[in-house]
Design a protein around this motif. Structure first.
Motif, PDB file in Angstrom:
ATOM      1  N   MET A   1      39.478  46.278  44.908  1.00 33.64           N
ATOM      2  CA  MET A   1      40.038  45.658  46.105  1.00 33.64           C
ATOM      3  C   MET A   1      38.935  44.924  46.849  1.00 33.64           C
ATOM      4  SD  MET A   1      42.037  47.429  49.304  1.00 33.64           S
ATOM      5  CE  MET A   1      43.390  47.923  48.236  1.00 33.64           C
ATOM      6  N   PHE A   2      39.205  43.705  47.260  1.00 38.71           N
ATOM      7  CA  PHE A   2      38.204  42.926  47.966  1.00 38.71           C
ATOM      8  C   PHE A   2      38.193  43.269  49.446  1.00 38.71           C
ATOM      9  CE2 PHE A   2      39.303  40.130  44.343  1.00 38.71           C
ATOM     10  CZ  PHE A   2      38.085  40.213  43.713  1.00 38.71           C
ATOM     11  N   ILE A   3      37.045  43.081  50.049  1.00 35.77           N
ATOM     12  CA  ILE A   3      36.851  43.438  51.445  1.00 35.77           C
ATOM     13  C   ILE A   3      37.289  42.265  52.311  1.00 35.77           C
ATOM     14  CG2 ILE A   3      35.143  44.094  53.164  1.00 35.77           C
ATOM     15  CD1 ILE A   3      33.446  45.106  50.770  1.00 35.77           C
ATOM     16  N   ALA A   4      38.295  42.442  53.101  1.00 37.85           N
ATOM     17  CA  ALA A   4      38.747  41.363  53.975  1.00 37.85           C
ATOM     18  C   ALA A   4      37.941  41.346  55.268  1.00 37.85           C
ATOM     19  CB  ALA A   4      40.223  41.530  54.295  1.00 37.85           C
ATOM     20  N   SER A   5      37.725  42.515  55.849  1.00 34.55           N
ATOM     21  CA  SER A   5      36.958  42.573  57.090  1.00 34.55           C
ATOM     22  C   SER A   5      36.388  43.975  57.248  1.00 34.55           C
ATOM     23  CB  SER A   5      37.835  42.237  58.291  1.00 34.55           C
ATOM     24  OG  SER A   5      37.106  42.406  59.494  1.00 34.55           O
ATOM     25  N   LEU A   6      35.079  44.062  57.427  1.00 36.97           N
ATOM     26  CA  LEU A   6      34.426  45.359  57.598  1.00 36.97           C
ATOM     27  C   LEU A   6      33.816  45.514  58.981  1.00 36.97           C
ATOM     28  CD1 LEU A   6      32.594  45.665  54.192  1.00 36.97           C
ATOM     29  CD2 LEU A   6      34.460  47.091  54.965  1.00 36.97           C
ATOM     30  N   GLY A   7      33.906  44.461  59.779  1.00 40.59           N
ATOM     31  CA  GLY A   7      33.244  44.517  61.070  1.00 40.59           C
ATOM     32  C   GLY A   7      31.743  44.549  60.930  1.00 40.59           C
ATOM     33  N   ASP A  27      41.770  24.583  37.813  1.00 38.55           N
ATOM     34  CA  ASP A  27      42.419  25.441  36.811  1.00 38.55           C
ATOM     35  C   ASP A  27      42.020  26.900  37.013  1.00 38.55           C
ATOM     36  OD1 ASP A  27      43.616  23.218  35.650  1.00 38.55           O
ATOM     37  OD2 ASP A  27      41.945  22.909  34.246  1.00 38.55           O
ATOM     38  N   LEU A  28      40.758  27.130  37.394  1.00 36.04           N
ATOM     39  CA  LEU A  28      40.305  28.507  37.613  1.00 36.04           C
ATOM     40  C   LEU A  28      40.992  29.115  38.834  1.00 36.04           C
ATOM     41  CD1 LEU A  28      36.467  28.260  36.848  1.00 36.04           C
ATOM     42  CD2 LEU A  28      38.287  29.172  35.399  1.00 36.04           C
ATOM     43  N   GLN A  29      41.213  28.321  39.860  1.00 29.15           N
ATOM     44  CA  GLN A  29      41.908  28.841  41.031  1.00 29.15           C
ATOM     45  C   GLN A  29      43.355  29.201  40.697  1.00 29.15           C
ATOM     46  OE1 GLN A  29      41.416  26.605  44.688  1.00 29.15           O
ATOM     47  NE2 GLN A  29      39.266  26.162  44.227  1.00 29.15           N
ATOM     48  N   ALA A  30      43.951  28.424  39.777  1.00 29.91           N
ATOM     49  CA  ALA A  30      45.309  28.753  39.338  1.00 29.91           C
ATOM     50  C   ALA A  30      45.313  30.000  38.463  1.00 29.91           C
ATOM     51  CB  ALA A  30      45.901  27.568  38.580  1.00 29.91           C
ATOM     52  N   LYS A  31      44.220  30.187  37.698  1.00 32.01           N
ATOM     53  CA  LYS A  31      44.137  31.339  36.798  1.00 32.01           C
ATOM     54  C   LYS A  31      43.843  32.628  37.566  1.00 32.01           C
ATOM     55  CE  LYS A  31      41.849  32.910  32.545  1.00 32.01           C
ATOM     56  NZ  LYS A  31      40.861  32.546  31.484  1.00 32.01           N
ATOM     57  N   LYS A  36      41.813  33.141  45.999  1.00 33.17           N
ATOM     58  CA  LYS A  36      41.921  31.983  46.875  1.00 33.17           C
ATOM     59  C   LYS A  36      42.213  32.405  48.315  1.00 33.17           C
ATOM     60  CE  LYS A  36      43.655  27.268  46.862  1.00 33.17           C
ATOM     61  NZ  LYS A  36      44.443  26.261  46.112  1.00 33.17           N
ATOM     62  N   GLY A  37      41.406  31.886  49.225  1.00 36.54           N
ATOM     63  CA  GLY A  37      41.576  32.174  50.637  1.00 36.54           C
ATOM     64  C   GLY A  37      40.917  33.451  51.108  1.00 36.54           C
ATOM     65  N   LYS A  38      40.304  34.218  50.193  1.00 39.27           N
ATOM     66  CA  LYS A  38      39.646  35.467  50.569  1.00 39.27           C
ATOM     67  C   LYS A  38      38.277  35.185  51.203  1.00 39.27           C
ATOM     68  CE  LYS A  38      42.553  38.486  48.638  1.00 39.27           C
ATOM     69  NZ  LYS A  38      43.240  39.588  49.363  1.00 39.27           N
ATOM     70  N   THR A  39      37.819  36.131  52.001  1.00 38.91           N
ATOM     71  CA  THR A  39      36.439  36.137  52.484  1.00 38.91           C
ATOM     72  C   THR A  39      35.776  37.374  51.895  1.00 38.91           C
ATOM     73  OG1 THR A  39      36.985  35.024  54.561  1.00 38.91           O
ATOM     74  CG2 THR A  39      34.916  36.240  54.487  1.00 38.91           C
ATOM     75  N   LEU A  40      34.823  37.146  51.006  1.00 42.77           N
ATOM     76  CA  LEU A  40      34.142  38.246  50.322  1.00 42.77           C
ATOM     77  C   LEU A  40      32.759  38.483  50.927  1.00 42.77           C
ATOM     78  CD1 LEU A  40      35.035  37.473  46.598  1.00 42.77           C
ATOM     79  CD2 LEU A  40      36.402  38.598  48.358  1.00 42.77           C
ATOM     80  N   GLY A  74      32.017  30.346  45.194  1.00 39.12           N
ATOM     81  CA  GLY A  74      33.147  30.570  46.084  1.00 39.12           C
ATOM     82  C   GLY A  74      34.012  29.330  46.223  1.00 39.12           C
ATOM     83  N   ASP A  75      33.379  28.164  46.387  1.00 40.37           N
ATOM     84  CA  ASP A  75      34.133  26.914  46.485  1.00 40.37           C
ATOM     85  C   ASP A  75      34.956  26.680  45.226  1.00 40.37           C
ATOM     86  OD1 ASP A  75      33.083  26.458  48.974  1.00 40.37           O
ATOM     87  OD2 ASP A  75      31.642  24.934  48.327  1.00 40.37           O
ATOM     88  N   CYS A  76      34.375  26.969  44.084  1.00 35.42           N
ATOM     89  CA  CYS A  76      35.066  26.733  42.817  1.00 35.42           C
ATOM     90  C   CYS A  76      36.287  27.642  42.680  1.00 35.42           C
ATOM     91  CB  CYS A  76      34.099  26.958  41.654  1.00 35.42           C
ATOM     92  SG  CYS A  76      34.797  26.596  40.024  1.00 35.42           S
ATOM     93  N   LEU A  77      36.161  28.877  43.118  1.00 31.06           N
ATOM     94  CA  LEU A  77      37.250  29.848  42.955  1.00 31.06           C
ATOM     95  C   LEU A  77      38.145  29.957  44.185  1.00 31.06           C
ATOM     96  CD1 LEU A  77      35.247  32.640  41.123  1.00 31.06           C
ATOM     97  CD2 LEU A  77      36.941  31.101  40.105  1.00 31.06           C
TER      98      LEU A  77
END
Length: 282
Positions: A1-7, A27-31, A36-40, A74-77
């Motif tokens: 699970m990716f971290i959306a916000s940890l403060g 194509d990678l963003q579709a795959k 997409k749209g996450k903040t990691l 990050g831009d690519c994905l």
């Protein structure tokens, strides 16, 4: 699970625009739509100028090759990055604890470290041997020339066991084993030589060259050594989708010439680039 916000009390990413992304990134963003749209969160040890460091002109930003490369991935994905600064020794434990999603911080990918994370490599390892001007102890590599000397190293660095392994050779030669002083960052290691507390510091050649450039009257690079490692991006073990996405994006960034341009920008030698490969635990 990716971290959306940890403060987290982390520094904002650099806002410079990257070059146009390779067409294959769409194509990678579709795959990999979940990215997409996450903040990691990228865990970094921000004390390696040229790779990751605080911007001297803006303490709210990090700059360096690794920062640029991570932003490009990050831009690519389709995801963005924020940063969690930690000591070098805490990079992988921070990832394992779920407090970061990725580590792009000039970390050498080894089988031992792969017990804690999966690695995708992107650079070959060229180390330099930093010494005081004139090399008064005549150190010429990770060999018996280090017998009886003191090395300053970062806690957790691969160079530490290599230096420790010299003890038997030194003893056989009737000489004392090298001593090691452990620090939390490159700057402290360099200061140990400048202050006379240590005789040498062995680390990435570009970091060593930067130290010599900063203190040309006090420091020099005795020699360069090649280590059988690669620099890698660490991701959580077993998260194969994320690992594969990072590797695919890195491959496209390399193919497009973007990584080579970043390396030129940050004065990294062109022959240090390495085609991505995986380093996993056995």
């Amino acid at each position: 699970m990716f971290i959306a916000s940890l403060g987290l009390a982390s520094v904002a990413p650099v806002s410079e625009a990257h070059a146009e992304m390779p067409a294959a990134c769409a194509d990678l963003q579709a795959k990999y739509p979940d990215l997409k749209g996450k903040t990691l969160v990228n865990a970094v040890n921000p004390h390696t100028p040229g790779y990751e460091a605080l911007d001297p002109n803006d303490p709210n930003k990090y700059i360096g090759f690794d920062i640029d490369l991570g932003e490009a991935i990050g831009d690519c994905l389709g995801f963005s990055l924020t940063y969690k600064p930690v000591t070098f020794a805490a990079l992988l434990t921070t990832l394992e604890a779920g407090q970061a999603d990725i580590v792009i911080s000039d970390i050498y990918a080894t089988k031992e470290r792969a017990k804690a994370a999966d690695f995708v490599t992107y650079l070959k390892v060229f180390d330099g041997v930093l010494v005081a001007k004139g090399n008064p102890k005549n150190i010429d590599g990770i060999n018996t020339s280090m017998c009886g000397t003191t090395a300053a190293e970062n806690t957790g660095y691969v160079e530490v066991p290599l230096i420790q392994a010299l003890a038997a050779e030194c003893q056989a030669a009737g000489k004392p084993a090298p001593e090691i002083q452990l620090y939390d960052n490159n700057a402290n290691c360099i200061q140990a030589i400048l202050s006379g507390r240590a005789d040498t510091y062995i680390n990435d050649a570009n970091t060593v060259d930067g130290a010599v450039a900063a203190y040309p009257d006090k420091l020099e690079k005795a020699t360069a050594v090649t280590l059988p490692y690669s620099v890698g991006i660490a991701v959580p073990r077993g998260n194969t989708d994320f690992r594969d996405a990072v590797m695919a994006a890195l491959t496209e960034i390399q193919k497009s010439g973007m990584q080579a341009e970043m390396m030129t920008k940050w004065n990294l030698p062109a022959d240090q680039i390495e085609e991505p490969k995986l380093v996993l635990a056995d």
